[in-house]
Design a protein around this motif. Structure first.
Motif: not given
Length: 600
Positions: A327-337, A495-505
């Protein structure tokens, strides 16, 4: 042995690289291509050794862009006499006949082939077609044997997963792709020179001087004389077709058992991707006695956040069958990276597909540390009407029509994810549910047997009933979860929150101007699109995007089960399971699921 060996070199297998086998080929009938090479040849033209060396170097450089598909070696072959009329290149994951199956295969008579995939019935065909002995035991040999006997009209004899290009010194050429696009193939054409390129992955030809690129259609072949021709034409794929009878009449279970056994064909260790869903649990159940018979250690692999529905259910199946479970223990931070690497290998910007591919990427990395081949449960939902929005299908006719629609998108959705993420780590993923005999058996069933109504409360009940009493009921009757849902109930929102933050206005304000085709609807979609554009600029025209941003958006009926952002109600994924971490911080205490009465 009547064979001219292709030039092949050993490659190091480095886990730090981020792309099974991969193929590359070009056809240049008038010798007008490769202008950038000819410009440096002076008066020597294309007949001299310098040009041939430059052409070989170019082939190798291009095919090695997809080297993670084939970490065990690479090879190349060009037309004789330095004509430059065609060239073939290959990176290899050695699964069948690892010592002697190097490609391109080059045989007497001037025929050669590069092939990505596996032909499961190659021995049967060699016997039935009286093809005689081949120089090696590689399954790819049968392609050249059949081509010599039948020309290009043999693809419907093959049972396997494949994309290949055959070249003939006599002038003939063909390319082909399997029945539902399990193996990838792209095509580029140049109207000015007549040159045609083929590649397993877009990245190998994206910068070639073609004025048109496309995904090569699944279930088709191509020759210069015929163009693209459809060879896969099953009887059920027709608006007028009406299925009759149930799963027993069509031998669905027997077909699936045969497919699993045939797809265990391998000279290297193999295992199973065990998500904990009913599809992989079914394959796991069938595979158990085969592994005992073969005397092999039974490896299963899963990915998910601790306490997720998939991790919980997969452990139940592993305990039930006694597998060596990883089993690979998965987390949102590594997903975003990992998103840039995932998009580079996946070659799309479709958001629903990217979300489901991210956990597959980490699952394949885990798998690659133990085996080279895995079986999976992919494809079942398209045959058995497995997605939750099928609860809203009005009748059997509409259900069958929708199954056909999403089946014909497998090539650039499920199959693209499964192939690209496994190949990113040098692992071959096999799909017994998509064996053509299994597909025929299931799609010929009366679609009313698949509808969800009355006592038939579970999606895919027609499949579940075939294994009732064999697979633990908590798993057999659990609610359908797509991979991006089953691995954790809240990671997609993170994940969606991290993507949102990565795109500027400013970037978001210019979205429609920068991306007029398939304009992103959310900042998450913009983030994916921008990364895709960095690697594959101008290649967005043939990327598949679901209507409404999700698979359910294109159905003939309205359903609220899914939105652009994903599954509307994730809590239902814990139904019947104990120990699942819920979004509210509590832990599920499920009652054992049971087979609903009258659901046969």
């Amino acid at each position: 042995r009547g064979a001219e060996p292709a030039q092949c070199q050993s490659l190091p297998c480095r886990e730090c690289t981020v792309a099974m086998c991969g193929i590359l080929a070009f056809f240049d009938p008038e010798g007008k291509g490769h202008a950038e090479l000819k410009a440096h040849m002076g008066g020597e033209g294309t007949s001299g050794g310098e040009y041939r060396a430059a052409l070989k170097a170019k082939l190798v450089e291009l095919v090695l862009r997809q080297r993670t598909r084939g970490p065990d070696g690479h090879g190349h072959h060009e037309a004789s006499g330095g004509s430059g009329r065609y060239g073939l290149a290959h990176v290899r994951l050695a699964i069948m006949d690892p010592e002697h199956g190097q490609q391109p295969l080059v045989r007497e008579g001037g025929r050669s082939v590069v092939h990505n995939g596996e032909i499961y019935n190659y021995k049967k065909l060699q016997a039935e077609q009286a093809l005689g002995a081949a120089p090696t035991t590689s399954d790819s040999e049968v392609i050249l044997q059949l081509y010599a006997k039948h020309g290009p009209n043999f693809c419907n004899m093959l049972n396997g997963i494949f994309a290949f290009v055959v070249a003939d010194e006599g002038g003939a050429l063909m390319a082909a792709r399997d029945h539902c696009g399990i193996k990838p193939l792209y095509m580029g054409t140049c109207s000015a020179t007549g040159q045609v390129w083929f590649s397993s992955e877009l990245k190998s030809i994206v910068d070639q001087p073609c004025d048109h690129f496309c995904e090569f259609p699944d279930g088709h072949f191509w020759t210069p004389e015929t163009g693209i021709v459809r060879w896969y034409e099953p009887v059920w794929d027709n608006d007028r077709y009406v299925g009759q009878g149930g799963t027993a009449e069509h031998g669905v279970r027997k077909a699936l058992e045969t497919a699993v056994r045939e797809q265990c064909m391998s000279d290297v260790p193999f295992g199973l991707l065990l998500s904990g869903g009913v599809d992989s649990a079914v394959v796991a159940q069938i595979l158990k006695p085969i592994m005992v018979e073969l005397g092999k250690e039974y490896h299963t692999f899963c990915v998910g956040q601790p306490g997720s529905p998939d991790v919980t259910a997969a452990q139940l199946i592993s305990d039930h069958l006694g597998t060596t479970h990883h089993v690979h223990a998965f987390n949102p931070e590594e997903a975003f990276q990992a998103i840039p690497q995932v998009i580079y290998h996946l070659e799309t910007y479709e958001p629903e597909l990217i979300r489901s591919a991210i956990p597959n990427y980490f699952l394949a990395r885990l798998t690659s540390r133990h085996v080279k081949v895995v079986l999976t449960g992919e494809g079942s939902d398209e045959l058995f009407a497995g997605y939750l929005y099928f609860h809203d299908a009005p009748d059997g006719k509409a259900l069958h029509s929708e199954c056909r629609r999403i089946f014909h998108h497998l090539h650039n959705v499920n199959n693209q994810r499964s192939d690209r993420m496994s190949m990113a780590w040098g692992v071959e993923a096999r799909v017994p549910f998509l064996d053509p005999n299994v597909i025929d058996a299931v799609m010929k069933v009366d679609p009313d047997h698949k509808t969800i109504r009355g006592e038939r409360k579970h999606e895919k009940h027609a499949l579940r009933n075939l294994f009732d009493g064999e697979i633990p009921s908590e798993v057999l009757w659990r609610t359908k979860a797509m991979q991006c849902e089953g691995i954790g109930m809240t990671w997609v929102q993170s994940l969606q929150a991290m993507c949102h933050k990565a795109v500027s206005d400013d970037e978001w304000a210019g979205a429609s101007q920068r991306f007029p085709l398939n304009t992103p609807h959310t900042r998450e979609e913009y983030y994916y699109r921008a990364i895709f554009e960095d690697h594959f600029k101008g290649m967005d025209e043939f990327v598949h995007v679901w209507p409404g941003g999700c698979r359910a958006g294109g159905a003939a009926w309205r359903s609220e089960k899914y939105t652009r952002q994903g599954l509307a109600d994730v809590n239902q994924l814990a139904n019947g399971l104990t120990g699942v971490a819920l979004p509210n911080g509590q832990v599920s205490v499920g009652t054992s699921a049971a087979s609903p009465e009258g659901s046969g």
